[in-house]
Design an enzyme around this catalytic site. Sequence first.
Site, mmCIF file in Angstrom:
data_model
loop_
_atom_site.group_PDB
_atom_site.id
_atom_site.type_symbol
_atom_site.label_atom_id
_atom_site.label_comp_id
_atom_site.label_asym_id
_atom_site.label_seq_id
_atom_site.Cartn_x
_atom_site.Cartn_y
_atom_site.Cartn_z
ATOM 1 N N HIS A 138 -2.230 -3.898 -2.603
ATOM 2 C CA HIS A 138 -3.012 -2.926 -2.219
ATOM 3 C C HIS A 138 -3.333 -2.936 -0.762
ATOM 4 C CE1 HIS A 138 -3.807 1.433 -1.617
ATOM 5 N NE2 HIS A 138 -4.956 1.266 -1.140
ATOM 6 N N TYR B 159 -3.014 -2.145 3.940
ATOM 7 C CA TYR B 159 -3.404 -1.752 4.605
ATOM 8 C C TYR B 159 -3.181 -3.092 5.870
ATOM 9 C CZ TYR B 159 -5.866 1.250 2.375
ATOM 10 O OH TYR B 159 -6.659 2.285 1.045
ATOM 11 N N HIS C 270 3.783 10.090 -0.122
ATOM 12 C CA HIS C 270 2.714 9.529 -0.413
ATOM 13 C C HIS C 270 2.861 8.704 0.536
ATOM 14 C CE1 HIS C 270 -0.976 7.920 0.207
ATOM 15 N NE2 HIS C 270 -0.479 6.619 -0.966
ATOM 16 N N PHE C 271 3.951 7.464 0.328
ATOM 17 C CA PHE C 271 4.069 6.365 1.487
ATOM 18 C C PHE C 271 4.600 6.527 2.109
ATOM 19 C CE2 PHE C 271 5.996 4.611 -2.276
ATOM 20 C CZ PHE C 271 7.807 4.250 -1.713
ATOM 21 N N HIS C 272 5.411 7.726 2.179
ATOM 22 C CA HIS C 272 6.919 7.792 3.756
ATOM 23 C C HIS C 272 5.289 8.565 4.531
ATOM 24 C CE1 HIS C 272 9.894 6.423 1.111
ATOM 25 N NE2 HIS C 272 10.514 6.136 2.127
ATOM 26 N N ARG D 154 9.959 9.066 -9.896
ATOM 27 C CA ARG D 154 10.324 8.174 -9.035
ATOM 28 C C ARG D 154 11.666 7.267 -9.568
ATOM 29 N NH1 ARG D 154 5.333 4.049 -7.487
ATOM 30 N NH2 ARG D 154 7.252 3.309 -5.698
ATOM 31 N N ARG D 155 12.108 6.703 -8.504
ATOM 32 C CA ARG D 155 12.871 5.372 -8.800
ATOM 33 C C ARG D 155 14.468 6.125 -9.626
ATOM 34 N NH1 ARG D 155 8.730 0.069 -8.811
ATOM 35 N NH2 ARG D 155 8.761 -0.515 -6.268
HETATM 36 FE FE1 HAS Z 1 -1.421 4.873 -0.961
HETATM 37 C C1 HAS Z 1 0.805 4.345 -4.060
HETATM 38 C C2 HAS Z 1 -4.000 5.376 -2.813
HETATM 39 C C3 HAS Z 1 -3.213 4.534 1.942
HETATM 40 C C4 HAS Z 1 1.263 2.922 0.731
HETATM 41 N N1 HAS Z 1 0.127 4.124 -1.603
HETATM 42 C C5 HAS Z 1 0.485 3.704 -2.679
HETATM 43 C C6 HAS Z 1 1.960 3.737 -2.428
HETATM 44 C C7 HAS Z 1 2.227 2.646 -0.969
HETATM 45 C C8 HAS Z 1 0.755 3.390 -0.459
HETATM 46 C C9 HAS Z 1 3.336 1.715 -0.533
HETATM 47 O O1 HAS Z 1 -4.875 5.554 -5.590
HETATM 48 C C10 HAS Z 1 3.296 2.704 -3.977
HETATM 49 C C11 HAS Z 1 3.255 1.370 -4.221
HETATM 50 C C12 HAS Z 1 4.044 1.653 -5.249
HETATM 51 O O2 HAS Z 1 5.536 0.815 -4.727
HETATM 52 O O3 HAS Z 1 3.534 1.873 -6.126
HETATM 53 N N2 HAS Z 1 -3.610 5.112 -0.558
HETATM 54 C C13 HAS Z 1 -4.278 5.345 -1.355
HETATM 55 C C14 HAS Z 1 -5.739 5.574 -0.891
HETATM 56 C C15 HAS Z 1 -5.625 5.586 0.541
HETATM 57 C C16 HAS Z 1 -4.130 5.244 0.245
HETATM 58 C C17 HAS Z 1 -6.846 6.331 -1.566
HETATM 59 N N3 HAS Z 1 -1.187 3.940 0.626
HETATM 60 C C18 HAS Z 1 -2.179 4.476 1.914
HETATM 61 C C19 HAS Z 1 -1.584 3.685 3.422
HETATM 62 C C20 HAS Z 1 -0.563 3.191 2.616
HETATM 63 C C21 HAS Z 1 -0.766 3.797 1.754
HETATM 64 C C22 HAS Z 1 -2.782 3.818 4.707
HETATM 65 C C23 HAS Z 1 0.795 2.795 3.422
HETATM 66 C C24 HAS Z 1 0.240 2.076 4.983
HETATM 67 N N4 HAS Z 1 -1.611 4.723 -3.027
HETATM 68 C C25 HAS Z 1 -3.268 4.818 -3.439
HETATM 69 C C26 HAS Z 1 -3.095 5.277 -4.990
HETATM 70 C C27 HAS Z 1 -1.810 4.315 -4.988
HETATM 71 C C28 HAS Z 1 -0.991 4.744 -4.167
HETATM 72 C C29 HAS Z 1 -3.959 5.477 -5.851
HETATM 73 C C30 HAS Z 1 -1.121 4.492 -6.597
HETATM 74 C C31 HAS Z 1 -0.304 5.608 -6.834
HETATM 75 C C32 HAS Z 1 0.689 5.841 -8.390
HETATM 76 O O4 HAS Z 1 0.046 6.260 -9.193
HETATM 77 O O5 HAS Z 1 1.329 4.292 -8.712
HETATM 78 C C33 HAS Z 1 -6.548 5.742 1.476
HETATM 79 O O6 HAS Z 1 -6.412 4.704 2.724
HETATM 80 C C34 HAS Z 1 -6.331 6.471 2.861
HETATM 81 C C35 HAS Z 1 -7.837 7.224 3.343
HETATM 82 C C36 HAS Z 1 -7.089 8.002 4.775
HETATM 83 C C37 HAS Z 1 -7.576 8.947 4.807
HETATM 84 C C38 HAS Z 1 -7.225 9.663 6.197
HETATM 85 C C39 HAS Z 1 -7.550 9.723 7.683
HETATM 86 C C40 HAS Z 1 -7.427 9.574 8.670
HETATM 87 C C41 HAS Z 1 -7.229 9.466 9.972
HETATM 88 C C42 HAS Z 1 -6.351 10.340 11.313
HETATM 89 C C43 HAS Z 1 -7.012 10.486 12.162
HETATM 90 C C44 HAS Z 1 -6.402 11.478 12.962
HETATM 91 C C45 HAS Z 1 -6.846 11.606 14.171
HETATM 92 C C46 HAS Z 1 -5.399 12.795 14.817
HETATM 93 C C47 HAS Z 1 -7.680 11.025 15.079
HETATM 94 C C48 HAS Z 1 -9.305 9.643 4.839
HETATM 95 C C49 HAS Z 1 -7.084 7.785 9.808
HETATM 96 C C50 HAS Z 1 -5.486 14.582 14.203
HETATM 97 C C51 HAS Z 1 -5.106 15.845 15.105
HETATM 98 C C52 HAS Z 1 -5.260 16.399 14.694
HETATM 99 C C53 HAS Z 1 -5.408 17.931 15.688
HETATM 100 C C54 HAS Z 1 -5.066 17.270 13.796
#
Ligand code: HAS
Length: 563
Positions: free
Chosen positions: A237, A241, A388-390, A453-454
């Site tokens: 995990h 990041y 999610h991860f795409h 998946r997979r």
């Molecule tokens: Fe995740 C599974 C939870 C973030 C990548 N994640 C994965 C896997 C990958 C991955 C590769 O808790 C699969 C691994 C595998 O092969 O099994 N993930 C989270 C959580 C976050 C999160 C809580 N993941 C990421 C990021 C990744 C990534 C970043 C890659 C770069 N993830 C999980 C969990 C799994 C998981 C479980 C396991 C699932 C399972 O059962 O297998 C958090 O960090 C997300 C927080 C993000 C936010 C969004 C903030 C928004 C921002 C954008 C601002 C936009 C602006 C412009 C300023 C709260 C910063 C907008 C403008 C407009 C006009 C709208």
Amino acid sequence: MKKQKQKPTESFSAKTAGVLKVDNKDAHLVLAHMYVAFIALLLGATAGLLQVLVRSGYFELPAPLGYYQILTIHGVLLALVFTTFFILGFQTAAVSRTSGALSDTQRILGWIGFWLMTLGTIMATIMILLNEASVLYTFYAPLKAHWIFYLGLALLIIGSWVDLMGHCLRWEQWRKENPRKTTPLISFMAVCNSLLWVVATLGVAIEVVFLLLPWSFGLVERVDVLLTRTLFWYFGHALVYFWLLPAYMVWYCVIPKIIGGKIFSDGLARLSFIMFILFSIPVGIHHQLTDPGIDSPSKYIQVVLTMMVVIPSMITAFSMFATFEMRGRELGATGLFGWLKKLPWGDARFLAPFVGMVAFVPGGAGGIINASFQMNQVVHNTIWVTGHFHLTLATTAVLTFFGASYWLIPHLTGRIFTPSLNRLGIIQTICWAVGMLFLAIGMHFEGLLGAPRRSAFSNYGGAEIAETWASYQIAQAIGGTFLFIGIIIFLYICVSLWWFTPKGEQEFPIAELAPQAEKTPPILENFKVWIVILAALILIAYTFPIYNIIENSPIGSKGFKLW
Ligand code: HAS
């Protein structure tokens, strides 16, 4: 008490460091990283295209290729190789640009690391191509690969440690040369990401060197599957990041400059990076919420810590909105979203990262769903997670990397990003956004309907279910095709920037701090404090689960042996 204000250029600007360009010798080192990264991108993307076509049910892989073999190529080359090479290259460039040229020793460390990583990559890739290592990018036991594959991975990891030492030492040197000054922001961020990487990779290095390699050599008969998974996710995990933080470096330090604005807050940016160091490692068990053998309280602790790691992303969202709004108001924007009209939509260096930001809104929300213990039961091991991860990795991070390449490559090669390539960059970004819309929506919905998946089998689960899933699989095939075209356009742009566009000076944009920003508290740069807190959090999160796994290991229970 009167608040102290920081002078705009005091902490991190190029003026302070006296540097505006990446040093020439450093540029060669960075470009070498980019070569390998982009070759990996091409091969990995081709495998990705084959996968979506197979899953659509209309295409069969030509013999002797197997589905798990191409899935392994896709995952290893994109998630592990492309990212690591790009990120370490990018960080070297960022440090050289803001802290100054690397010394000969520091640069040699960079080269040694680079060659170790390249050798490891070649070894691992050959083994996958020979179908001797079709173990996916997570290389979960009991899937077993040829020992050369594991050795290749070990070299990739060890090489990355040596590689990053070069630019981290340069940052340390800057600190010594400029006592009591706040270090350049993007250099500080690169060091944070390196620290996160080193601490995280310790888990996977132990897994590979002490568990998988001896097992694959045939020195031991069995391996503790749960222990290998836990060590992998201790790393896994934080790995996500490690991918995300370079995108945040671009958002915090580069995007404000491209839009003509300023950085909203240096302190807030540093705080969010420190929070990533603290909270991204002790959360790996949220990938194992359905694993038997890990007790519920340990899972619960890590779910709570996972929610903590959402906070620095919220801080980042807030900072980005503030930056956009400040600039918008400067240009006369009014109303809540008036600033949107004032952003430079015609600049691919801005548009690509911005689309990445937008994708992170649903991507991050999906992450919170994944992490929410009970809801995880619905989505775990379904293709929702792939969706999610795409969004997060393949859009938020990768599209930002693409946008950064549009100024970084010409900056390093001494060429310019021409208006016609800029137009192509816009088309590339649109292509990516459309492709990802089809792919990610298809994956999320199919996952909610329970599709695993997979899995190569498009009709897994019987004819009736297959019919429901079919339309989502076709959507994914359409999306995947758009993405592949996007990669080809991106690589075409990079080749042009490398060898063909006119010679000239392309800026490496680094923004200045807004005049009204608060002074950065020095504690944020005191890594000793953060490392102690990090160690405590890791002990809290991992002591009991690891102890339990070892205690109850079917292999070495009571008087534990690692294998
Ligand atoms: Fe995740 C599974 C939870 C973030 C990548 N994640 C994965 C896997 C990958 C991955 C590769 O808790 C699969 C691994 C595998 O092969 O099994 N993930 C989270 C959580 C976050 C999160 C809580 N993941 C990421 C990021 C990744 C990534 C970043 C890659 C770069 N993830 C999980 C969990 C799994 C998981 C479980 C396991 C699932 C399972 O059962 O297998 C958090 O960090 C997300 C927080 C993000 C936010 C969004 C903030 C928004 C921002 C954008 C601002 C936009 C602006 C412009 C300023 C709260 C910063 C907008 C403008 C407009 C006009 C709208």
